[in-house]
Design a protein around this motif. Structure first.
Motif, mmCIF file in Angstrom:
data_model
loop_
_atom_site.group_PDB
_atom_site.id
_atom_site.type_symbol
_atom_site.label_atom_id
_atom_site.label_comp_id
_atom_site.label_asym_id
_atom_site.label_seq_id
_atom_site.Cartn_x
_atom_site.Cartn_y
_atom_site.Cartn_z
ATOM 1 N N GLU A 52 0.829 -1.213 0.000
ATOM 2 C CA GLU A 52 0.000 0.000 0.000
ATOM 3 C C GLU A 52 0.861 1.259 0.000
ATOM 4 O O GLU A 52 0.596 2.199 -0.753
ATOM 5 C CB GLU A 52 -0.950 0.003 1.208
ATOM 6 C CG GLU A 52 -2.001 -1.079 1.172
ATOM 7 C CD GLU A 52 -2.980 -0.950 0.014
ATOM 8 O OE1 GLU A 52 -3.126 0.154 -0.558
ATOM 9 O OE2 GLU A 52 -3.609 -1.959 -0.342
ATOM 10 N N LEU A 53 1.897 1.307 0.836
ATOM 11 C CA LEU A 53 2.746 2.494 0.890
ATOM 12 C C LEU A 53 3.533 2.690 -0.403
ATOM 13 O O LEU A 53 3.685 3.811 -0.891
ATOM 14 C CB LEU A 53 3.693 2.442 2.090
ATOM 15 C CG LEU A 53 3.056 2.560 3.470
ATOM 16 C CD1 LEU A 53 4.146 2.661 4.536
ATOM 17 C CD2 LEU A 53 2.113 3.740 3.555
ATOM 18 N N THR A 55 2.671 1.584 -3.389
ATOM 19 C CA THR A 55 1.703 1.978 -4.413
ATOM 20 C C THR A 55 1.379 3.460 -4.307
ATOM 21 O O THR A 55 1.310 4.166 -5.320
ATOM 22 C CB THR A 55 0.421 1.133 -4.309
ATOM 23 O OG1 THR A 55 0.769 -0.235 -4.541
ATOM 24 C CG2 THR A 55 -0.630 1.573 -5.303
ATOM 25 N N ASN A 56 1.183 3.962 -3.088
ATOM 26 C CA ASN A 56 0.921 5.388 -2.912
ATOM 27 C C ASN A 56 2.101 6.227 -3.392
ATOM 28 O O ASN A 56 1.910 7.276 -4.005
ATOM 29 C CB ASN A 56 0.611 5.714 -1.453
ATOM 30 C CG ASN A 56 -0.801 5.326 -1.072
ATOM 31 O OD1 ASN A 56 -1.602 4.939 -1.906
ATOM 32 N ND2 ASN A 56 -1.101 5.428 0.209
ATOM 33 N N ARG A 59 1.810 6.286 -7.147
ATOM 34 C CA ARG A 59 0.646 7.031 -7.655
ATOM 35 C C ARG A 59 0.735 8.529 -7.417
ATOM 36 O O ARG A 59 0.210 9.306 -8.191
ATOM 37 C CB ARG A 59 -0.631 6.499 -7.013
ATOM 38 C CG ARG A 59 -0.961 5.085 -7.472
ATOM 39 C CD ARG A 59 -2.262 4.625 -6.931
ATOM 40 N NE ARG A 59 -3.304 5.430 -7.566
ATOM 41 C CZ ARG A 59 -4.577 5.362 -7.242
ATOM 42 N NH1 ARG A 59 -4.973 4.530 -6.313
ATOM 43 N NH2 ARG A 59 -5.465 6.110 -7.852
ATOM 44 N N HIS A 60 1.387 8.939 -6.316
ATOM 45 C CA HIS A 60 1.350 10.353 -5.931
ATOM 46 C C HIS A 60 2.661 11.097 -6.139
ATOM 47 O O HIS A 60 2.776 12.254 -5.718
ATOM 48 C CB HIS A 60 0.884 10.476 -4.482
ATOM 49 C CG HIS A 60 -0.494 9.908 -4.271
ATOM 50 N ND1 HIS A 60 -1.632 10.487 -4.783
ATOM 51 C CD2 HIS A 60 -0.906 8.786 -3.642
ATOM 52 C CE1 HIS A 60 -2.685 9.756 -4.466
ATOM 53 N NE2 HIS A 60 -2.280 8.716 -3.771
ATOM 54 N N SER A 115 -9.870 2.786 -4.921
ATOM 55 C CA SER A 115 -8.714 3.204 -4.138
ATOM 56 C C SER A 115 -9.205 3.778 -2.814
ATOM 57 O O SER A 115 -10.396 3.861 -2.569
ATOM 58 C CB SER A 115 -7.890 4.241 -4.908
ATOM 59 O OG SER A 115 -8.658 5.415 -5.097
ATOM 60 N N GLY A 118 -5.655 2.029 1.538
ATOM 61 C CA GLY A 118 -4.303 1.758 2.012
ATOM 62 C C GLY A 118 -3.975 2.320 3.380
ATOM 63 O O GLY A 118 -3.524 1.595 4.264
ATOM 64 N N LEU A 119 -4.184 3.620 3.573
ATOM 65 C CA LEU A 119 -3.822 4.224 4.851
ATOM 66 C C LEU A 119 -4.777 3.790 5.959
ATOM 67 O O LEU A 119 -4.384 3.685 7.119
ATOM 68 C CB LEU A 119 -3.759 5.744 4.725
ATOM 69 C CG LEU A 119 -2.723 6.231 3.706
ATOM 70 C CD1 LEU A 119 -2.687 7.742 3.656
ATOM 71 C CD2 LEU A 119 -1.345 5.663 3.978
#
Length: 151
Positions: A52-53, A55-56, A59-60, A115, A118-119
């Motif tokens: 998740e981290l 991927t973020n 993406r960001h 989406s 994740g967090l």
């Protein structure tokens, strides 16, 4: 003078390119490291939260990311993900003492959303988490941030 590290502490670091396959590479690294150090019981949670981290970060941001796994001893594992954006998202932006009861929980993503989980998962599954902004860097080059969690 000889310094000897306790056998239950170790660190792995991996630089990840800005590539959609980075999360898969991170999961494979986590799997190999945890199996190799006899920590397979935490594998599912660590693999999910790491993915998740990373991927973020993909993406960001538009730059590379880094993954760092650190066994802290007494069965604890810290996972850190660095990326080039200095923005720290909630819940990582809260001071450590304000988490838990006083912390505003992240709401789960609506059913069917593609989406936004994740967090929330980090907040629900990790023992602790945090983030540090490393500033905006020199000459406009982002120094980024480090987000971490422990299990």
């Amino acid at each position: 003078m000889v310094t000897v590290a306790p056998p239950d502490t170790w660190t792995y670091a991996l630089r990840l390119p800005h590539d959609p396959r980075a999360a898969r590479v991170a999961r494979m690294t986590v799997r190999a490291a945890l199996h190799g150090h006899g920590m397979a019981e935490t594998l599912d949670v660590v693999e999910l939260l790491t993915s998740e981290l990373v991927t973020n970060a993909y993406r960001h941001t538009r730059g590379p990311a880094s993954l760092r796994l650190t066994a802290l001893g007494d069965g604890r594992l810290r996972v850190g993900v660095w990326d080039s954006s200095p923005h720290i998202p909630a819940p990582f932006d809260e001071p450590p003492g304000s988490r838990g009861v006083q912390s505003t929980p992240i709401k789960p993503a609506p059913a069917g959303a593609e989406s936004g989980r994740g967090l929330f998962l980090v907040q629900q599954c990790a023992t602790s988490w945090g983030g540090w902004s490393l500033g905006s860097g020199l000459l406009g080059r982002g120094a980024g941030k480090l987000l971490w969690f422990e299990v």
